[in-house]
Design a protein around this motif. Structure first.
Motif: not given
Ligand code: C2E
Ligand code: CA
Ligand code: CA
Length: 844
Positions: A804-818, A831-844
């Motif tokens: 969806l990101r690659d298709l050009g979606c701006h915002v994502l919402q769903g169980y994949a995240f929360a 509060r805890r999201w920044q750490a988790r975000r780093g992991e996810l970004l690193a995973a690509g």
């Protein structure tokens, strides 16, 4: 009177003879008394004769003489010799001796009698006198003149004992036939009774007068048994008389009695005659006024006696002497002939009261309604039926007119004027009728409701609406059989009742037939109106299941049919029943829940597709149900909508979301905005705007999600205006569930939303389906061209997120995240999201 005189005469005779007999008896008695006295007197006379020859000198001379006299006369009591008026000897002496020496000349009482005897030279008898020695007696005084010298010698007095005399004469024997009283009259006319009872003198005695010497004795007598002892003779005579009297009087009396009775009954008769006259006058008047004809039928001779009015009624000449059964019969209306004759026969044969009505054809050929009453009477010459007829034609005509009017009114009140079908009232009456309640087969109800009728009305006008309804009714009627009941119960709703050997099958065929028939467009004055129809069917599960209940069930089934997409048939089932019960319960709970504040928002975070930073959170309502636990909107939103409560819920969630958002801001959490879902109902609520104006919301912090289906009923200018007002108040608009309905994207763009949320049904298949990916890509492209951000919801996996990101979606919402979570948890998550975000970004 004759009898009285005869009787008196006879009684007189009897009395006379009775008195005669008594007189005779008395005379006998008196005779005997006199004779007895005479005997004594004569005996003493003999002694006196002897003494006149040889006067006694001494007692011895006298006593033998006296004794011989006494021996022959028992009544003598004393014998006294008084030479020269002085008593010298007395026989018997005894107590009498006292009298010796008595000088008569010195005795005032005795002197007159003694002197009289001497002077008259005759015996002087006197009495009764009270004797010195006691008792009463008669004293006889004899002058004694010497035979030789003729010189007066003295007096001999003899006392005759009266009581003895009475006894010897038989005066006081108890069986004497007479009762006597003897009296003397003194110089003053006084009666001195010396024998018997004074009462005898008052009892009409017979009298006898006896001269006793100087004294006169009256002897009065009445029969010992009293007068009137007429004896049996008179009784016999009288009974004969009485018999005669009876023979005369009894018949007389009897005749009198009869005469009296006759008089009385004559009076009563005339009175009754008068009453009868009055009655018959009244009757005549009544008959005349009431126009009643009177008849009398004699079965034995088949004679029918008709009065004037009857003849008028039946058109029979008044001069016809006698009528008969045929006269009546030939006038009867052919249709009533049989029944009328049967009724009459029944009366004659079974002797029942005759009450009936029939029609006749009168002389002019017109029909007349006749009411007949009659009854059987037994007469000496046999049976008769007497009765009356009267013309009730006017009554019947009026009655018929009334009934027609009533029927018409009834028809009107039970039928729908537009389509001519039965109306709701009729349906309810029908369902309550005996037929519906107690039929032999199960009932089925089809509740059909036109789809899109409102649009026809709005687009083509009410005339078209009416035309469509009429056409729909005709199509339904064409399918309905004669034993089925079709009704229009309001607006565009129809109810058909059917029954038969296989009710369910017939109901299904009929319902599907109706749905199919109404799926065909209806032509109304050159315009083709497309409607459709949904139908709910309810069949009785047992024979006497309440038909009104059935109507409710069909309604539920209809609702289900509509819900499932219209233009279809749905049968009521146990599942639907349970759901209906559930709905009812939930509705009740819902009202309470609002009061008890059981609703609260959960939050689901939304992320920037590129940086995966939290850009906001969507508020989703949850119901903290006291018994059923936490409920998601699918369990209650539909019901809340039906109960018009969604706007309340929306307002509540909005308010609470604002509150939480403010807290997050205060705690410096990275959740820039909150979006809330909002119903069309809420959007039309003026209070919403008042609240918003008061709040002064910072732009970009709040957005409203509007369902795409909000547009289903066509473009709405109020909606466009509302969207503009929201934006002017700093609130963003998002179109929710985009792609799930059939709304045209062009009209949606009129709202100038900030974002489009692609429905998760479109998102889910993007991994597998190239075409779906293409669809999403083109939506994103349109969005980009219009400057609208695209949100993908229902992002369930990280693979989806990447695509969806690659298709050009701006915002994502769903169980994949929360998943949606309570506000407190949301804070933790952020509060805890920044750490988790780093992991996810690193995973690509
Ligand atoms: P919606 O607006 O489309 O909300 C998103 C729904 O998708 C939510 O269901 C959410 O839990 C669910 N969801 C989120 N991520 C995923 C995912 O990855 N996979 C799947 N399968 N589902 C996901 P929810 O909370 O049950 O809400 C259902 C609907 O109820 C909402 O659909 C919305 O239309 C309505 N709703 C929720 N809250 C409100 C409210 O406060 N007011 C109004 N009017 N409607 C609300
Ligand atoms: Ca939503
Ligand atoms: Ca959605």
């Amino acid at each position: 009177a004759g009898i009285y005189f005869v009787d008196r005469d006879r009684r007189g005779q009897f009395q006379d003879s009775e008195r005669q007999a008594a007189s005779k008896e008395l005379a006998d008695l008196a005779g005997r008394l006199e004779a007895n006295i005479d005997t004594n007197v004569n005996l003493v006379q003999g002694l006196v004769s002897v003494l006149s020859v040889k006067p006694p000198k001494v007692k011895a001379d006298f006593e033998p003489l006296a004794a011989s006299v006494f021996a022959r006369s028992p009544e003598l009591r004393t014998l006294a010799v008084a030479p020269d008026m002085v008593v010298s000897m007395i026989y018997p002496e005894g107590p009498n001796r006292k009298a010796i020496g008595l000088n008569y000349m010195n005795n005032r009482e005795q002197a007159p009698a003694v002197l009289r005897a001497r002077d008259t030279r005759q015996l002087v008898l006197a009495g009764p006198i009270n004797l010195v020695q006691g008792g009463t007696g008669i004293i006889a005084r004899y002058p004694v003149f010497l035979r030789e010298s003729g010189k007066f010698w003295g007096i001999v007095s003899a006392v005759i004992d009266l009581p003895k005399l009475y006894t010897d004469t038989g005066l006081n024997t108890p069986d004497s036939p007479l009762k006597l009283a003897i009296y003397r009259e003194t110089g003053h006319g006084e009666r001195k009774i010396f024998f018997g009872d004074a009462a005898i003198l008052d009892g009409h005695p017979v009298q006898h007068i006896t001269q006793i010497g100087l004294d006169v004795w009256h002897i009065a007598a009445i029969p010992a048994s009293g007068w009137g002892g007429y004896g049996e003779d008179l009784a016999h005579f009288r009974s004969v008389l009485a018999l005669i009297a009876m023979l005369i009087l009894v018949p007389l009396f009897w005749a009198g009695l009869l005469a009296r009775q006759r008089h009385q009954s004559m009076l009563a008769l005339s009175e009754r005659e008068e009453q009868l006259d009055t009655l018959s006058e009244r009757l005549k008047l009544a008959l005349k006024v009431s126009e009643i004809g009177v008849w009398e039928y004699i079965p034995a001779t088949d004679t029918l006696i008709w009065d004037q009015k009857m003849r008028e009624l039946y058109g029979v000449s008044p001069s016809k002497p006698i009528c008969d059964y045929g006269d009546w019969r030939c006038r009867l209306h052919p249709d009533d002939l049989e029944a009328a004759e049967a009724a009459f026969r029944r009366c004659v044969e079974r002797e029942l009261p005759y009450i009936t009505e029939f029609r006749i054809i009168d002389a002019e050929g017109g029909v007349r309604h006749i009411r007949a009453h009659g009854g059987v009477q037994h007469h000496s010459d046999g049976l008769r039926i007497v009765g009356a007829n009267w013309d009730i034609t006017r009554d019947v005509t009026l009655q018929t007119a009334l009934r027609d009017a009533r029927d018409q009114l009834e028809h009107q009140s039970l039928h729908d004027a537009l389509t001519g079908l039965a109306n709701r009232r009729y349906l309810e009456r029908f369902l309550g009728s005996d037929f519906a309640l107690n039929g032999q087969q199960k009932l089925a109800l089809i509740h059909a409701d036109l789809d899109h009728f409102k649009e026809v009305n709005d687009t083509f006008g009410h005339n078209a609406g009416d035309g469509v309804l009429r056409a729909a009714a005709d199509r339904i009627l064409a399918l309905v059989q004669s034993n089925e009941f079709a009704s229009r119960i309001g607006g565009d709703e129809f109810v058909i009742v059917t029954t038969g050997p296989d009710t369910e099958e017939r109901a299904r065929a009929l319902a599907e037939g109706i749905v199919a028939a109404l799926a065909e467009p209806i032509l109304f004055e050159d315009s083709l109106c497309r409607i459709g129809c949904s139908a709910g069917v309810a069949v009785q599960t047992f024979r006497h299941e309440n038909p009104m209940q059935l109507l409710g069930n069909a309604d539920i089934a209809l609702y289900e049919a509509k819900k499932k997409g219209r233009n279809r048939v749905e049968f009521f089932s146990d599942g639907l029943r349970a759901a209906a019960v559930e709905t009812k319960r939930t509705t009740d709970d819902l009202f309470l829940a609002l009061q008890r504040d059981e609703f609260e928002p959960f939050f689901q975070p939304q992320f920037c597709a590129q940086s995966l930073e939290i850009i906001g959170a969507e508020a989703l309502v949850r119901w903290n149900h006291p018994t059923r636990g936490l409920l998601t909107p699918d369990k209650f939103l539909g019901i809340a909508e039906a109960a018009n409560r969604v706007a309340d819920i929306d307002a509540l969630i909005f308010e609470k979301s604002l509150f939480h958002h403010a807290r997050w801001q205060a705690q410096d959490l990275q959740i820039p905005s909150v979006s809330v879902n909002i119903s069309a109902q809420r959007l039309g609520d003026e209070r919403l705007f008042e609240t918003l104006e008061r709040l002064a919301i910072p732009p970009g912090s709040i957005s409203f999600e509007l369902l795409e289906t909000i547009y289903l009923d066509g473009p709405d200018h109020t909606l466009v205006r509302a969207a503009q007002r929201l934006k002017s108040l700093g609130i963003d608009i998002e179109i929710d569930d985009f792609g799930s309905g059939h709304a045209s994207i062009i009209s949606l763009l009129e709202l100038k939303p900030k974002r489009l949320k692609i429905d998760r049904q479109l998102v889910a298949p993007v991994l597998e389906s190239e075409s779906r990916r293409q669809l999403v890509a083109s939506i994103i492209e349109i969005g980009h061209s219009q400057g609208i951000e695209i949100v993908a919801e229902g992002v369930e996996t990280m693979d989806h997120a990447r695509v969806l990101r690659d298709l050009g979606c701006h915002v994502l919402q769903g169980y994949a995240f929360a998943k949606p979570m309570p506000a407190a948890e949301m804070m933790e998550f952020a509060r805890r999201w920044q750490a988790r975000r780093g992991e996810l970004l690193a995973a690509g």
